[in-house]
Write a protein that holds these residues in place. Structure first.
Motif, PDB file in Angstrom:
ATOM      1  N   UNK A 193     -31.973   4.016  69.149  1.00  0.00           N
ATOM      2  CA  UNK A 193     -33.361   3.638  69.413  1.00  0.00           C
ATOM      3  C   UNK A 193     -34.287   4.796  69.044  1.00  0.00           C
ATOM      4  N   UNK A 194     -35.320   4.504  68.207  1.00  0.00           N
ATOM      5  CA  UNK A 194     -36.218   5.579  67.790  1.00  0.00           C
ATOM      6  C   UNK A 194     -37.065   6.134  68.929  1.00  0.00           C
ATOM      7  N   UNK A 195     -37.349   7.414  68.819  1.00  0.00           N
ATOM      8  CA  UNK A 195     -38.271   8.107  69.727  1.00  0.00           C
ATOM      9  C   UNK A 195     -39.416   8.600  68.849  1.00  0.00           C
ATOM     10  N   UNK A 196     -40.653   8.275  69.236  1.00  0.00           N
ATOM     11  CA  UNK A 196     -41.793   8.658  68.398  1.00  0.00           C
ATOM     12  C   UNK A 196     -42.608   9.764  69.056  1.00  0.00           C
ATOM     13  N   UNK A 197     -43.247  10.537  68.209  1.00  0.00           N
ATOM     14  CA  UNK A 197     -44.181  11.558  68.681  1.00  0.00           C
ATOM     15  C   UNK A 197     -45.512  10.856  68.931  1.00  0.00           C
ATOM     16  N   UNK A 198     -46.078  11.051  70.102  1.00  0.00           N
ATOM     17  CA  UNK A 198     -47.291  10.300  70.439  1.00  0.00           C
ATOM     18  C   UNK A 198     -48.558  10.917  69.845  1.00  0.00           C
ATOM     19  N   UNK A 199     -48.467  12.109  69.249  1.00  0.00           N
ATOM     20  CA  UNK A 199     -49.631  12.671  68.570  1.00  0.00           C
ATOM     21  C   UNK A 199     -49.821  12.018  67.201  1.00  0.00           C
ATOM     22  N   UNK A 200     -48.759  12.044  66.392  1.00  0.00           N
ATOM     23  CA  UNK A 200     -48.906  11.507  65.040  1.00  0.00           C
ATOM     24  C   UNK A 200     -48.238  10.147  64.869  1.00  0.00           C
ATOM     25  N   UNK A 201     -47.528   9.694  65.877  1.00  0.00           N
ATOM     26  CA  UNK A 201     -46.943   8.357  65.825  1.00  0.00           C
ATOM     27  C   UNK A 201     -45.651   8.237  65.039  1.00  0.00           C
ATOM     28  N   UNK A 202     -45.212   9.328  64.408  1.00  0.00           N
ATOM     29  CA  UNK A 202     -44.011   9.255  63.578  1.00  0.00           C
ATOM     30  C   UNK A 202     -42.718   9.319  64.394  1.00  0.00           C
ATOM     31  N   UNK A 203     -41.631   8.828  63.769  1.00  0.00           N
ATOM     32  CA  UNK A 203     -40.312   8.889  64.403  1.00  0.00           C
ATOM     33  C   UNK A 203     -39.821  10.329  64.348  1.00  0.00           C
ATOM     34  N   UNK A 204     -39.327  10.858  65.460  1.00  0.00           N
ATOM     35  CA  UNK A 204     -38.824  12.226  65.442  1.00  0.00           C
ATOM     36  C   UNK A 204     -37.334  12.310  65.787  1.00  0.00           C
ATOM     37  N   UNK A 205     -36.810  11.246  66.402  1.00  0.00           N
ATOM     38  CA  UNK A 205     -35.398  11.271  66.796  1.00  0.00           C
ATOM     39  C   UNK A 205     -34.925   9.854  67.093  1.00  0.00           C
ATOM     40  N   UNK A 206     -33.621   9.726  67.274  1.00  0.00           N
ATOM     41  CA  UNK A 206     -33.033   8.460  67.732  1.00  0.00           C
ATOM     42  C   UNK A 206     -32.112   8.778  68.907  1.00  0.00           C
ATOM     43  N   UNK A 207     -32.152   7.903  69.924  1.00  0.00           N
ATOM     44  CA  UNK A 207     -31.196   8.043  71.021  1.00  0.00           C
ATOM     45  C   UNK A 207     -30.004   7.133  70.759  1.00  0.00           C
ATOM     46  N   UNK A 208     -28.813   7.700  70.862  1.00  0.00           N
ATOM     47  CA  UNK A 208     -27.577   6.929  70.687  1.00  0.00           C
ATOM     48  C   UNK A 208     -27.250   6.198  71.983  1.00  0.00           C
ATOM     49  N   UNK A 209     -27.038   4.896  71.893  1.00  0.00           N
ATOM     50  CA  UNK A 209     -26.705   4.081  73.065  1.00  0.00           C
ATOM     51  C   UNK A 209     -25.431   3.300  72.768  1.00  0.00           C
ATOM     52  N   UNK A 210     -24.499   3.351  73.701  1.00  0.00           N
ATOM     53  CA  UNK A 210     -23.180   2.789  73.427  1.00  0.00           C
ATOM     54  C   UNK A 210     -23.102   1.293  73.697  1.00  0.00           C
ATOM     55  N   UNK A 211     -22.338   0.617  72.882  1.00  0.00           N
ATOM     56  CA  UNK A 211     -22.059  -0.816  73.070  1.00  0.00           C
ATOM     57  C   UNK A 211     -20.563  -1.037  72.917  1.00  0.00           C
ATOM     58  N   UNK A 212     -20.067  -2.040  73.616  1.00  0.00           N
ATOM     59  CA  UNK A 212     -18.649  -2.394  73.493  1.00  0.00           C
ATOM     60  C   UNK A 212     -18.552  -3.839  73.001  1.00  0.00           C
ATOM     61  N   UNK A 213     -18.054  -3.975  71.777  1.00  0.00           N
ATOM     62  CA  UNK A 213     -17.836  -5.310  71.223  1.00  0.00           C
ATOM     63  C   UNK A 213     -16.468  -5.777  71.709  1.00  0.00           C
ATOM     64  N   UNK A 214     -16.479  -6.463  72.857  1.00  0.00           N
ATOM     65  CA  UNK A 214     -15.217  -6.907  73.461  1.00  0.00           C
ATOM     66  C   UNK A 214     -14.727  -8.163  72.735  1.00  0.00           C
ATOM     67  N   UNK A 215     -13.422  -8.222  72.407  1.00  0.00           N
ATOM     68  CA  UNK A 215     -12.916  -9.338  71.599  1.00  0.00           C
ATOM     69  C   UNK A 215     -13.137 -10.716  72.240  1.00  0.00           C
ATOM     70  N   UNK A 216     -13.100 -10.794  73.569  1.00  0.00           N
ATOM     71  CA  UNK A 216     -13.306 -12.103  74.211  1.00  0.00           C
ATOM     72  C   UNK A 216     -14.672 -12.230  74.875  1.00  0.00           C
ATOM     73  N   UNK A 217     -15.190 -11.122  75.406  1.00  0.00           N
ATOM     74  CA  UNK A 217     -16.412 -11.223  76.205  1.00  0.00           C
ATOM     75  C   UNK A 217     -17.688 -10.956  75.430  1.00  0.00           C
ATOM     76  N   UNK A 218     -17.544 -10.590  74.171  1.00  0.00           N
ATOM     77  CA  UNK A 218     -18.755 -10.333  73.380  1.00  0.00           C
ATOM     78  C   UNK A 218     -19.296  -8.945  73.618  1.00  0.00           C
ATOM     79  N   UNK A 219     -20.573  -8.772  73.343  1.00  0.00           N
ATOM     80  CA  UNK A 219     -21.175  -7.444  73.392  1.00  0.00           C
ATOM     81  C   UNK A 219     -21.466  -7.035  74.838  1.00  0.00           C
ATOM     82  N   UNK A 220     -20.868  -5.917  75.273  1.00  0.00           N
ATOM     83  CA  UNK A 220     -21.060  -5.457  76.655  1.00  0.00           C
ATOM     84  C   UNK A 220     -21.956  -4.222  76.667  1.00  0.00           C
ATOM     85  N   UNK A 221     -22.782  -4.134  77.713  1.00  0.00           N
ATOM     86  CA  UNK A 221     -23.729  -3.025  77.794  1.00  0.00           C
ATOM     87  C   UNK A 221     -23.122  -1.862  78.592  1.00  0.00           C
TER      88      UNK A 221
END
Ligand code: C2E
Ligand code: MG
Ligand code: MG
Ligand code: MG
Length: 284
Positions: free
Chosen positions: A45-73
């Protein structure tokens, strides 16, 4: 009769608890092989600088694609990983994968990785970070580690030493979900922390909530005095964005800017991103 009813209820309750425990046990079993089976993913997920509005970083967030249960948070499976000790391997994988992905991005972009308190007090984290940086050739200052106040409450003896060791590697440290914990503000000066991420419960829909606004204003003030960066989490609307910007938050993150995306979608996202139109803040 009342007694019978009571017993009936408690039997239903026991049954539900039993099923829940069984469910957790099964998920824990599945999680053991999820890593090797390639079922874990990172979205960014992008993180933006609120002065110039540009993207400065991304936060990595984990997901588990479970074979039977689908995408788990992560809210569902990270606690299971923590209880079962799998968090060390899974957290190490996330660090390596995030650094590898970020090494392909333009060099002004950072990557933030969440660390669980359960990973602390394990010398493993330090080794994982060192290894992830060496293997990816990512400049250490581009890696930010997000820790929570829970770490300070789980009395691991050498938190201070541990955080100083991490900081000495050249990575940055951010305090996540800030405002929801109970830790003393003294920690902010004692530990090498560079950023406060203001929890989304203080951000989204709070433009007219004087109490929450006052808390955010105070956090921004403290951060400013201590030379810390602030990131407002949970910016879901243009209104959220406008008021946190007006209060002087340095950075923002939330569905209004963009939802988390797979690494493969990042180049197109960056090419299309229009700071002025997406981040329509009155200060611009
Ligand atoms: P977090 O680090 O505070 O991450 C922010 C969470 O808020 C993410 O949920 C994100 O998808 C969500 N979010 C982003 N923008 C908005 C918004 O505008 N509105 C709302 N309502 N939510 C928004 P997610 O991905 O489900 O992650 C939940 C938590 O799980 C994270 O909270 C973090 O504590 C933990 N987590 C995620 N990935 C990892 C990981 O790799 N390792 C560890 N240890 N924990 C992780
Ligand atoms: Mg499996
Ligand atoms: Mg986080
Ligand atoms: Mg957070």
């Amino acid at each position: 009769r009342a007694k019978d009813q009571g017993r009936g209820k408690s039997m239903v309750f026991d049954d539900a608890m039993h099923r829940e425990a069984e469910e957790r046990r099964r998920l824990q079993e599945d999680l053991r092989t999820a890593l090797d089976d390639g079922e874990l993913r990172l979205v960014y997920q992008p993180i933006v600088d609120l002065d110039h509005g540009g993207v400065i970083a991304f936060e990595a967030l984990m997901r588990w694609q479970h074979p039977e249960r689908g995408l788990l948070s992560p809210g569902l499976f990270i606690p299971i990983a923590e209880e079962s000790g799998l968090i060390d391997a899974i957290g190490g994988w996330a660090l390596r994968q995030a650094c590898r992905d970020a090494a392909d991005w333009p060099r002004h972009l950072g990557v933030a990785v969440n660390l669980s308190p359960a990973q602390f007090g394990q010398a493993g984290v330090l080794a994982h970070v060192t290894h992830a940086l060496a293997e990816s050739h990512l400049a250490p200052h581009r890696l930010e580690l997000e820790i929570t106040e829970a770490l300070f409450m789980a009395r691991h003896g050498n938190n201070e030493r541990f955080l100083n060791d991490l900081h000495a590697l050249g990575v940055r440290l951010a305090l996540d979900d800030f405002g929801t914990g109970f830790s003393s503000l003294g920690y902010l000066t004692r530990f090498p922390i560079q950023k406060l991420k203001i929890d989304r419960s203080f951000v989204h829909g709070r433009a007219d909530d004087d109490g929450r606004r006052a808390v955010v204003e105070a956090i921004v003030g403290i951060a400013h005095s201590l030379g810390l960066v602030t990131t407002a989490e949970g910016i879901e609307t243009a209104e959220d964005l406008a008021w946190v910007t007006a209060l002087g938050c340095s950075q923002g993150q939330g569905y209004h800017v963009a939802e988390p995306m797979p690494a493969a979608a990042i180049p197109a996202f960056l090419a299309d991103f229009q700071p002025a139109s997406r981040v329509a803040c009155p200060a611009l």
